[in-house]
Design an enzyme around this catalytic site. Structure first.
Site, PDB file in Angstrom:
ATOM      1  N   HIS A 242      42.101  57.788  95.566  1.00  0.00           N
ATOM      2  CA  HIS A 242      42.499  58.894  94.683  1.00  0.00           C
ATOM      3  C   HIS A 242      42.489  58.469  93.204  1.00  0.00           C
ATOM      4  O   HIS A 242      41.818  59.067  92.372  1.00  0.00           O
ATOM      5  CB  HIS A 242      43.934  59.337  94.990  1.00  0.00           C
ATOM      6  CG  HIS A 242      44.194  59.816  96.375  1.00  0.00           C
ATOM      7  ND1 HIS A 242      43.697  60.999  96.857  1.00  0.00           N
ATOM      8  CD2 HIS A 242      44.950  59.300  97.380  1.00  0.00           C
ATOM      9  CE1 HIS A 242      44.139  61.196  98.098  1.00  0.00           C
ATOM     10  NE2 HIS A 242      44.895  60.171  98.432  1.00  0.00           N
TER      11      HIS A 242
HETATM   12  C1  BDR Z   1      48.502  60.567  94.915  1.00  0.00           C
HETATM   13  O1  BDR Z   1      49.830  60.353  95.384  1.00  0.00           O
HETATM   14  C2  BDR Z   1      50.183  59.004  95.222  1.00  0.00           C
HETATM   15  O2  BDR Z   1      50.921  58.570  96.313  1.00  0.00           O
HETATM   16  C3  BDR Z   1      48.881  58.251  95.094  1.00  0.00           C
HETATM   17  O3  BDR Z   1      49.052  57.057  94.351  1.00  0.00           O
HETATM   18  C4  BDR Z   1      48.025  59.234  94.370  1.00  0.00           C
HETATM   19  O4  BDR Z   1      48.249  59.179  92.985  1.00  0.00           O
HETATM   20  C5  BDR Z   1      47.648  61.115  96.052  1.00  0.00           C
HETATM   21  O5  BDR Z   1      48.137  62.335  96.482  1.00  0.00           O
END
Ligand code: BDR
Ligand code: CA
Length: 315
Positions: A242
């Site tokens: 992500h």
């Molecule tokens: C996002 O949520 C966080 O837990 C991860 O680091 C990322 O930024 C994904 O939904």
């Protein structure tokens, strides 16, 4: 070529850790500093993790501590299953030598933006609490921000914390509302595209043993792969990159296709709080406020990511 000055706002976090390494190995980005937020762990852990990862990276950048809880709601920790008890999959993190700066996250962002008007890109890969705090306290900087690239939201796909909400928006919806409605130029890098760029077991196994972050990344990403793939045999697991993708898009907007849409944040729905509500109607009278990433050149991103961090093979 002129470099792009960026501030990373993070809740380090396993994928945030990879995003820091990706940003600090870029010759296009000039990272002015990293601000920290609660999220994947409490603020003490996310700040410590950030300092530790910076210490393992090829560049040194200052780290500024930010919010320890959401703007108005209570903090509900939900990330432990994916990021472990310390935010880095339980990896035994050494005590970093670098100390956190005395200036607060918000003051650092304000000062940097005022010193570099219309040049700075904020890359947000956490709850938007720090950035909302900045915009609420210093609305005069809104017109001086070049762009905010946000890892967050889910436009045309399901959420990941609830059926409709993504973690970074769900974790502080009021903050997200402030930022989304601020008028600043925003690119939303949501689950629509971040789930298209996976790291895999084979990619992880190919990480060069000579990089200083080898052991931490092996252990942390192994945890992350296990968390995303309950019951799946090691060797066949994948998990989304992500946060690195948000850094990638801040560095090179051509990596994705974006479309402008009116997007609002649901604050009240019993089942829908934290949803990014996109108005896709052809005849809508609402003005577009967000450039939503709808398609990504995943292959090109993964190639670049692997090269820079020294993974020898792709997913
Ligand atoms: C996002 O949520 C966080 O837990 C991860 O680091 C990322 O930024 C994904 O939904
Ligand atoms: Ca994150």
């Amino acid at each position: 070529m002129k470099s792009i000055p960026v501030i990373l706002d993070m809740d380090t976090g396993i994928d945030d850790a990879l995003a820091i390494l990706y940003a600090l190995t870029s010759d296009k980005l000039r990272v002015l500093g990293i601000t920290t937020c609660f999220g994947n762990g409490n603020i003490v852990n996310t700040t410590r993790n950030t300092l530790a990862i910076v210490e393992l990276s090829p560049k040194t950048v200052p780290v500024y501590q930010g919010a320890s809880h959401p703007l108005v709601s209570a903090w509900e920790p939900t990330a432990e299953a994916f990021h472990g008890p310390n935010g880095l999959g339980g990896t035994r993190i050494f005590r970093p030598l670098q100390q956190v700066e005395r200036l607060s996250a918000v003051d650092f962002m304000r000062r940097s933006i005022e010193d570099n008007p219309r040049e700075i890109v904020l890359v947000a890969t956490a709850r938007l609490t720090n950035i909302a705090g900045l915009l609420l306290a210093h609305s005069e900087v809104i017109s001086l921000i070049k762009r905010i690239v946000i890892m967050g939201g889910a436009a045309f796909v399901p959420g990941n914390v609830t059926p409709v909400a993504e973690a970074n928006i769900w974790g502080d919806p009021e903050a997200a509302w402030v930022v989304f409605q601020s008028g600043a130029p925003i690119t939303m890098v949501g689950l629509d595209v971040t789930t298209k760029v996976p790291i895999s077991d084979s990619m992880l196994a190919s990480l060069s043993p000579h990089v200083p972050y080898h052991d931490v990344i092996q252990e942390a990403v192994n945890f992350y792969l296990a968390a995303y793939n309950p019951g799946v045999q090691p060797g066949k697991r994948t998990a989304p990159l992500h946060d690195p993708l948000a850094v990638g898009i801040a560095e090179d907007a051509q990596l994705c296709v974006t479309r402008p849409y009116p997007v609002d944040i649901e604050l009240r729905g019993q089942l829908t709080r934290g949803m990014t509500v996109l108005d896709g109607r052809k005849r809508t009278t609402a003005a577009s406020n967000i450039d939503v990433a709808v398609k990504v050149d995943g292959e090109r991103f993964l190639r670049q990511f692997a090269q820079r961090l020294q993974f020898e093979i792709l997913s």
